[in-house]
Design an enzyme around this catalytic site. Structure first.
Site, PDB file in Angstrom:
ATOM      1  N   ASP A 127      15.050   1.894  78.064  1.00 34.40           N
ATOM      2  CA  ASP A 127      15.855   0.781  77.573  1.00 34.40           C
ATOM      3  C   ASP A 127      15.086  -0.538  77.662  1.00 34.40           C
ATOM      4  OD1 ASP A 127      18.678   0.070  76.821  1.00 34.40           O
ATOM      5  OD2 ASP A 127      18.540  -1.198  78.602  1.00 34.40           O
TER       6      ASP A 127
ATOM      7  N   GLU B 143      12.365   1.872  73.643  1.00 34.67           N
ATOM      8  CA  GLU B 143      13.227   1.035  72.829  1.00 34.67           C
ATOM      9  C   GLU B 143      12.667  -0.371  72.974  1.00 34.67           C
ATOM     10  OE1 GLU B 143      17.710  -0.737  72.543  1.00 34.67           O
ATOM     11  OE2 GLU B 143      16.467  -0.940  74.312  1.00 34.67           O
TER      12      GLU B 143
HETATM   13  C1  NOJ Z   1      19.852  -1.525  74.769  1.00 38.16           C
HETATM   14  C2  NOJ Z   1      20.947  -0.509  74.752  1.00 38.16           C
HETATM   15  O1  NOJ Z   1      20.745   0.353  73.671  1.00 38.16           O
HETATM   16  C3  NOJ Z   1      22.238  -1.289  74.668  1.00 38.16           C
HETATM   17  O2  NOJ Z   1      23.335  -0.450  74.423  1.00 38.16           O
HETATM   18  C4  NOJ Z   1      22.415  -2.070  75.939  1.00 38.16           C
HETATM   19  O3  NOJ Z   1      23.570  -2.861  75.831  1.00 38.16           O
HETATM   20  C5  NOJ Z   1      21.209  -2.980  76.184  1.00 38.16           C
HETATM   21  N1  NOJ Z   1      19.978  -2.305  75.980  1.00 38.16           N
HETATM   22  C6  NOJ Z   1      21.208  -3.508  77.592  1.00 38.16           C
HETATM   23  O4  NOJ Z   1      20.890  -2.484  78.486  1.00 38.16           O
END
Ligand code: NOJ
Length: 534
Positions: free
Chosen positions: A200, A261
């Protein structure tokens, strides 16, 4: 290359709250296990499961209070072991979600940190004095990705940084204790048999320690070109790569994989995350956010191969996830691309028929492209966004933090429909669902689509069965596009995508699969896979 399965894998994202429940209104691990045979029949190689760890659920699991457990809402470690064992038996790999940028404010470290102004645990986070005479002004002018300020003041007067919700304090990754802890967490899950991690906010871990002001907003998933703003003191800093080089060694020693990500709009900079000693994959959000136009799509595809090819990495295609309006609706908006953060009933509504047709064309194109592809749960059912959720039902912190300016992400997280004959479309035994399903949701249910050879589910099953047979994920690609029709050769297969214009089925080629019914002509918003007539 033999073990490099991730280079061409089709990976299915499970949002655990919404996939399948074996108990109450919220989905759980036993629900996932019960549907692994369904995923096997769909033809996916792996699943990525969004966070299931103990969490106050302020951001639905992206606020982790214990990285080595399972929230009772989702089950237990025993359920996780059973899920991993069943998946392994079926030949499906499990990828878990790792959230290193921030913890929950209920994490024991943060609880220790706020227990006293002198707590050494403050060094694990970003605690700072405020500005102004009485420290009443936040240390910087940074804004949270979810809206509002990125700093919150604690009772003793100091402020802490949170690039997301105030319940998600950012960790200080220059602190070795943080690094050591996360390396141990990686090992914990690898020992339990997971095949890898989706990481993440991988571009957010390192901050400029001088904490300069920076008043710009960084978009989630990033559809907007952000290369025109000054370099951010908290996003995509060069030093972040060191962390992943360390992780790669650990993950490689277990034969696992890492997927980043990283909302980085500059494709060349994004490709740095997939250098050979860093991540194995990085989501291609430029593809997700591309307008549905031939030139834009072509440019994204070509550039992706160019930049990732430059570092020897595959490309990781994606069209939907739990943070964006569902693709079948996004493609039906007047302006295609990344789309808004949620849709209200009072907003212009997506044209569902057009959106679904385009989504299937985009999906068939994506599944033909060499590299890996991610499918978001329900995408295989052609689910649309829920655009008429009542405000009382909304749970995404972005709705609250933007004071309703953004509807938020709840509309793409509606519990899945499994059985049209049961209450709640068979999502849970009781029929309860944590978010209300829209009227008519049961018409998308798996049982309905399984008895319809022309359903979106049947289409996905065909595409996913043919993809490995035709070696699409692993072949080379050549671009022969001219004008407004995309024309790729992927190995021996010809892939045509029409946008606004129609095109004849080229002579000497036979249609293997098309995203919409075709005759001798490929209609608008349609992709076909063709094979040479012998
Ligand atoms: C990216 C995640 O995909 C999202 O759902 C989340 O709110 C944020 N990161 C914060 O962790």
């Amino acid at each position: 290359m033999a073990n490099e399965w991730w280079r061409s894998a089709v990976i299915y994202q499970i949002y655990p709250r919404s996939f399948k429940s074996s108990s109450g209104p919220v989905g759980d691990l036993a629900g996932i296990t019960s549907k692994l045979p369904y995923l096997k029949s769909l033809g996916v190689d792996a699943v990525w499961i969004s966070p299931f760890y103990p969490s106050p659920q302020k951001d639905h699991g992206y606020d982790v209070s214990d990285y080595r457990g399972i929230d009772p809402l989702f089950g237990s470690l025993k359920d996780a072991d059973e899920m991993i064992a069943k998946a392994t038996e079926l030949g499906i790999k499990i990828i878990v979600d790792l959230v290193p940028n921030h913890t929950s404010d209920q994490h024991p470290w943060f609880q220790e940190a706020i227990s006293s102004p002198d707590s050494p645990y403050r060094d694990l986070y970003w605690f700072r004095d405020g500005r102004g005479e009485n420290g009443e002004i936040p240390p910087t002018d940074w804004t949270s990705v979810f809206g509002g300020p990125a700093w919150t003041r604690v009772a003793d007067g100091q402020w802490y940084l949170h690039l997301f919700d105030s319940s998600q304090p950012d960790l200080d990754w220059d602190n070795q204790v943080v690094r050591t802890e996360f390396e141990s967490i990686l090992r914990f899950w690898l020992e339990r048999g997971v095949a890898g991690f989706r990481v993440d906010v991988a571009h957010g871990l390192i901050k400029d320690r001088s904490l300069p002001d920076w008043q710009f907003h960084w978009d989630m998933v990033s559809g907007r070109d952000q290369t025109d703003i000054p370099p951010a003191p908290m996003w995509d800093r060069d030093q972040v790569h060191e962390i992943y080089r360390d992780w790669r060694k650990i993950v490689d020693s277990y034969g696992g994989m890492l997927c980043a990500e990283a909302w980085v709009t500059d494709d060349a900079r994004r490709s740095l995350y997939v250098r050979e000693d860093e991540f194995h994959q990085c989501f291609n959000f430029s593809f997700l956010a591309s307008p549905w136009e031939p030139d834009a799509m072509r440019e994204v595809i070509d550039l992706s191969y160019e930049v990732n090819g430059g570092v020897g990495a595959p490309t990781t295609w994606v069209l939907s996830n739990h943070d964006v309006v569902r693709v079948a609706s996004r493609m039906g908006l007047e302006k295609t691309g990344k789309g808004p953060n949620g849709i209200y009933a009072t907003d212009p509504q997506p044209n569902f028929e057009l959106g679904s047709k385009r989504a299937r064309a985009a999906q068939l194109l994506m599944l033909a492209l060499p590299g890996s592809a991610y499918i978001y749960n329900g995408e295989e059912l052609g689910l649309p966004e829920h655009t008429s959720l009542p405000d009382e039902a909304r749970q995404d912190p972005t709705f609250r933090r933007t004071k309703g300016e953004e509807a938020g992400r709840d509309g793409c997280r509606i519990p899945l429909p499994w059985d049209s004959t049961k209450p709640g479309a068979g999502f849970s035994p009781t029929g309860d669902t944590w978010l209300p399903q829209p009227d008519g949701w049961e018409r998308f249910a798996v049982d309905v689509q399984e008895s319809d050879p022309n359903s979106t589910l049947a289409f996905f099953r065909k595409a996913l069965a043919l993809r490995p047979e035709l070696e699409l994920g692993t072949s080379t690609i050549e671009d022969h596009s001219e004008g407004s029709v995309l024309d790729y050769r992927v190995g021996d297969v010809r892939v045509l995508t029409c946008f606004n214009d129609e095109a004849p089925v080229p002579s000497g080629w036979r249609v293997l699969l098309s995203s919409s019914p075709i005759s001798n002509t490929i209609g608008a918003d349609t992709t076909v896979w063709l094979t040479q007539e012998s």
